[in-house]
Design a protein around this motif. Sequence first.
Motif, PDB file in Angstrom:
ATOM      1  N   VAL A  65       0.844  -1.187   0.000  1.00  0.00           N
ATOM      2  CA  VAL A  65       0.000   0.000   0.000  1.00  0.00           C
ATOM      3  C   VAL A  65       0.882   1.240   0.000  1.00  0.00           C
ATOM      4  O   VAL A  65       2.068   1.172   0.332  1.00  0.00           O
ATOM      5  CB  VAL A  65      -0.945   0.016   1.222  1.00  0.00           C
ATOM      6  CG1 VAL A  65      -1.872  -1.180   1.204  1.00  0.00           C
ATOM      7  CG2 VAL A  65      -0.157   0.061   2.520  1.00  0.00           C
ATOM      8  N   ARG A  66       0.269   2.359  -0.358  1.00  0.00           N
ATOM      9  CA  ARG A  66       0.996   3.626  -0.399  1.00  0.00           C
ATOM     10  C   ARG A  66       0.617   4.474   0.807  1.00  0.00           C
ATOM     11  O   ARG A  66      -0.493   4.359   1.343  1.00  0.00           O
ATOM     12  CB  ARG A  66       0.709   4.366  -1.700  1.00  0.00           C
ATOM     13  CG  ARG A  66       1.137   3.565  -2.937  1.00  0.00           C
ATOM     14  CD  ARG A  66       1.051   4.385  -4.207  1.00  0.00           C
ATOM     15  NE  ARG A  66       1.532   3.592  -5.350  1.00  0.00           N
ATOM     16  CZ  ARG A  66       2.802   3.455  -5.673  1.00  0.00           C
ATOM     17  NH1 ARG A  66       3.737   4.073  -4.949  1.00  0.00           N
ATOM     18  NH2 ARG A  66       3.163   2.721  -6.703  1.00  0.00           N
ATOM     19  N   ASP A  69      -2.734   6.252   0.814  1.00  0.00           N
ATOM     20  CA  ASP A  69      -3.985   5.494   0.750  1.00  0.00           C
ATOM     21  C   ASP A  69      -4.830   5.748   2.000  1.00  0.00           C
ATOM     22  O   ASP A  69      -4.297   5.913   3.104  1.00  0.00           O
ATOM     23  CB  ASP A  69      -3.699   3.995   0.632  1.00  0.00           C
ATOM     24  CG  ASP A  69      -3.148   3.612  -0.733  1.00  0.00           C
ATOM     25  OD1 ASP A  69      -3.254   4.445  -1.659  1.00  0.00           O
ATOM     26  OD2 ASP A  69      -2.627   2.497  -0.867  1.00  0.00           O
ATOM     27  N   ARG A  70      -6.143   5.741   1.814  1.00  0.00           N
ATOM     28  CA  ARG A  70      -7.067   5.897   2.930  1.00  0.00           C
ATOM     29  C   ARG A  70      -7.101   4.617   3.761  1.00  0.00           C
ATOM     30  O   ARG A  70      -6.939   3.510   3.243  1.00  0.00           O
ATOM     31  CB  ARG A  70      -8.478   6.225   2.432  1.00  0.00           C
ATOM     32  CG  ARG A  70      -8.575   7.570   1.723  1.00  0.00           C
ATOM     33  CD  ARG A  70      -9.956   7.744   1.106  1.00  0.00           C
ATOM     34  NE  ARG A  70     -10.997   7.673   2.124  1.00  0.00           N
ATOM     35  CZ  ARG A  70     -11.453   8.707   2.805  1.00  0.00           C
ATOM     36  NH1 ARG A  70     -10.946   9.909   2.570  1.00  0.00           N
ATOM     37  NH2 ARG A  70     -12.409   8.569   3.704  1.00  0.00           N
ATOM     38  N   HIS A  73      -9.586   2.023   2.611  1.00  0.00           N
ATOM     39  CA  HIS A  73      -9.147   1.302   1.410  1.00  0.00           C
ATOM     40  C   HIS A  73      -8.191   0.175   1.778  1.00  0.00           C
ATOM     41  O   HIS A  73      -8.282  -0.935   1.242  1.00  0.00           O
ATOM     42  CB  HIS A  73      -8.475   2.281   0.450  1.00  0.00           C
ATOM     43  CG  HIS A  73      -7.886   1.640  -0.766  1.00  0.00           C
ATOM     44  ND1 HIS A  73      -8.658   1.043  -1.745  1.00  0.00           N
ATOM     45  CD2 HIS A  73      -6.589   1.479  -1.164  1.00  0.00           C
ATOM     46  CE1 HIS A  73      -7.875   0.556  -2.687  1.00  0.00           C
ATOM     47  NE2 HIS A  73      -6.618   0.799  -2.349  1.00  0.00           N
TER      48      HIS A  73
END
Length: 299
Positions: A65-66, A69-70, A73
């Motif tokens: 993940v980044r 990102d929420r 999410h």
Amino acid sequence: MTWLINIVRNKAIDRLRANRHRGLRELFVVDDQMRLVGLVELEDLLLTARDRPLREITRAAPLVVREADRGSHIVKQVQALPVNAVPVVDADERLVGVIRQRELMAASRLHASIDLQTMVGAGAGERALSSPGTVIRRRLPWLLLSLLTVFLAAATVGLFEGTLARYSALAVLLPLVLGQSRITGAQSLAVSLRGLFLGEVQPRQWLSIAGKEIAAGLVNGLVVAAVAAGGVYLWSQSTGLAMLVAVGVLVSTLAAAVVGGLVPVVLRGLGRNPARASMLLLTTFADVAGVLAFLGFAT
């Protein structure tokens, strides 16, 4: 925890022992620019030859993940692909951190609790010990919106004012029909919401969901309608009134089941949070459908 890809197995084990980090199952490997390369399972690390480089036992991370990102999410991705730890990278693919299982579970619980609150109109930021002012700000808009839907249901009842004036027993039995349709719709709604959050279903599968709810709603509706009609007949000794209740319960519960199953799917397909307005929409439809089914046939 991260390791440079060019160190050998013994050095990796020495660094692992020095850190004494409990609960680790895998190590994330980076290059000399801190870009994520992959991960190494501890079992592979301990069982391979001492002089074997890490690059030879490194495999791709199943989920990355980044940092932008929420949280919601990330939770959905983890629910669809269970993992013990998730690496977090920046825009340049450099590793900036790792989310471990404890944090993932805490985030999942928080996400589920927020969805539960928003589904019934409570604000996502409200807590059990929030101040009265926060409670008022979070809940009042939804209460006012709910009041409008109640007026809509009341206006629907008003269409049959003459029928209710002539047959007062219908007013007594109307809550029975409305209660069954609400419960049936809420069951379908809960299952659809769970399926969406766990990634079990997608909006494109709406037809399959509708078919399932129609089949189940028809059988359940027939059984509940028969029992309700029997109870009404014992109470009123009126075959006509028992038949009206049976038809009203069957039609309204069947409609509520289908709507309850499809409302979250449609909202997700439109890019909206399926939990935020589902219950409000379902309650409105269930009330209106119940009134139209019961009083419409009575009229």
